[in-house]
Design a protein around this motif. Structure first.
Motif, PDB file in Angstrom:
ATOM      1  N   ARG A 149      -0.628   2.566  -5.591  1.00  0.00           N
ATOM      2  CA  ARG A 149      -1.626   3.559  -5.193  1.00  0.00           C
ATOM      3  C   ARG A 149      -2.182   4.292  -6.412  1.00  0.00           C
ATOM      4  O   ARG A 149      -3.379   4.550  -6.506  1.00  0.00           O
ATOM      5  CB  ARG A 149      -1.024   4.537  -4.200  1.00  0.00           C
ATOM      6  N   GLN A 150      -1.306   4.606  -7.369  1.00  0.00           N
ATOM      7  CA  GLN A 150      -1.743   5.288  -8.583  1.00  0.00           C
ATOM      8  C   GLN A 150      -2.686   4.400  -9.391  1.00  0.00           C
ATOM      9  O   GLN A 150      -3.713   4.864  -9.893  1.00  0.00           O
ATOM     10  CB  GLN A 150      -0.535   5.672  -9.424  1.00  0.00           C
ATOM     11  N   GLU A 151      -2.349   3.130  -9.501  1.00  0.00           N
ATOM     12  CA  GLU A 151      -3.207   2.202 -10.241  1.00  0.00           C
ATOM     13  C   GLU A 151      -4.567   2.055  -9.561  1.00  0.00           C
ATOM     14  O   GLU A 151      -5.607   2.036 -10.224  1.00  0.00           O
ATOM     15  CB  GLU A 151      -2.520   0.843 -10.366  1.00  0.00           C
ATOM     16  N   ALA A 152      -4.566   1.973  -8.235  1.00  0.00           N
ATOM     17  CA  ALA A 152      -5.825   1.865  -7.493  1.00  0.00           C
ATOM     18  C   ALA A 152      -6.663   3.128  -7.665  1.00  0.00           C
ATOM     19  O   ALA A 152      -7.887   3.048  -7.853  1.00  0.00           O
ATOM     20  CB  ALA A 152      -5.546   1.606  -6.012  1.00  0.00           C
ATOM     21  N   ALA A 153      -6.028   4.287  -7.636  1.00  0.00           N
ATOM     22  CA  ALA A 153      -6.754   5.542  -7.815  1.00  0.00           C
ATOM     23  C   ALA A 153      -7.329   5.641  -9.227  1.00  0.00           C
ATOM     24  O   ALA A 153      -8.472   6.084  -9.413  1.00  0.00           O
ATOM     25  CB  ALA A 153      -5.834   6.724  -7.535  1.00  0.00           C
ATOM     26  N   ALA A 154      -6.571   5.220 -10.228  1.00  0.00           N
ATOM     27  CA  ALA A 154      -7.057   5.258 -11.612  1.00  0.00           C
ATOM     28  C   ALA A 154      -8.255   4.332 -11.780  1.00  0.00           C
ATOM     29  O   ALA A 154      -9.245   4.687 -12.432  1.00  0.00           O
ATOM     30  CB  ALA A 154      -5.941   4.871 -12.568  1.00  0.00           C
ATOM     31  N   SER A 203      -9.065  -4.171 -13.432  1.00  0.00           N
ATOM     32  CA  SER A 203      -9.160  -4.668 -12.062  1.00  0.00           C
ATOM     33  C   SER A 203      -8.451  -6.011 -11.913  1.00  0.00           C
ATOM     34  O   SER A 203      -7.705  -6.226 -10.949  1.00  0.00           O
ATOM     35  CB  SER A 203     -10.627  -4.792 -11.667  1.00  0.00           C
ATOM     36  N   ARG A 260     -15.955   5.385 -10.955  1.00  0.00           N
ATOM     37  CA  ARG A 260     -16.831   6.516 -10.622  1.00  0.00           C
ATOM     38  C   ARG A 260     -17.401   7.165 -11.875  1.00  0.00           C
ATOM     39  O   ARG A 260     -18.583   7.490 -11.940  1.00  0.00           O
ATOM     40  CB  ARG A 260     -16.064   7.569  -9.809  1.00  0.00           C
ATOM     41  N   HIS A 310     -10.333   3.364  -9.424  1.00  0.00           N
ATOM     42  CA  HIS A 310     -11.444   3.969  -8.692  1.00  0.00           C
ATOM     43  C   HIS A 310     -12.072   5.091  -9.531  1.00  0.00           C
ATOM     44  O   HIS A 310     -13.307   5.202  -9.609  1.00  0.00           O
ATOM     45  CB  HIS A 310     -10.955   4.514  -7.348  1.00  0.00           C
ATOM     46  N   SER A 311     -11.245   5.890 -10.165  1.00  0.00           N
ATOM     47  CA  SER A 311     -11.746   6.992 -10.996  1.00  0.00           C
ATOM     48  C   SER A 311     -12.558   6.475 -12.175  1.00  0.00           C
ATOM     49  O   SER A 311     -13.624   7.016 -12.484  1.00  0.00           O
ATOM     50  CB  SER A 311     -10.580   7.838 -11.522  1.00  0.00           C
ATOM     51  N   SER A 329       0.815  -1.215   0.000  1.00  0.00           N
ATOM     52  CA  SER A 329       0.000   0.000   0.000  1.00  0.00           C
ATOM     53  C   SER A 329       0.848   1.264   0.000  1.00  0.00           C
ATOM     54  O   SER A 329       0.351   2.334  -0.347  1.00  0.00           O
ATOM     55  CB  SER A 329      -0.966   0.010   1.177  1.00  0.00           C
TER      56      SER A 329
END
Length: 91
Positions: free
Chosen positions: A15-20, A63, A26, A22-23, A9
């Motif tokens: 973190r960047q991949e998880a944020a992308a 994912s 959304r 998530h974006s 984490s």
């Protein structure tokens, strides 16, 4: 959660991949809501349905790739040897 379990984490790329991811999810949700709002106002279905299908397949692929990258070699394990001790989380 899996990033914490694999102690990745703190990795900025993870973190960047998880944020992308998530974006993307959304934006896809907003698109579906826009289509629903149009139909609720009596407008005919527009391109939102096709876009939602394309977005969902892209999100699913991204994912799966992210989860495999997070788990690393442990992605091949199952049962009590897996990261989550064989437990699955409902989608």
């Amino acid at each position: 959660m899996q990033a914490r379990a694999t102690q990745r984490s703190a990795d900025p790329l993870v973190r960047q991949e998880a944020a992308a991811l998530h974006s993307r999810e959304r934006v896809a949700r907003w698109n579906v809501e826009r289509g629903r709002a149009n139909r609720a106002q009596g407008r005919p279905p527009g391109p939102e349905g096709s876009l939602a299908k394309l977005a969902a397949s892209g999100i699913a692929r991204a994912s799966a790739a992210a989860h495999t990258r997070l788990a690393g070699p442990a992605a091949m394990l199952c049962g009590s040897l897996s990261i989550s001790d064989g437990q699955t989380t409902p989608a």
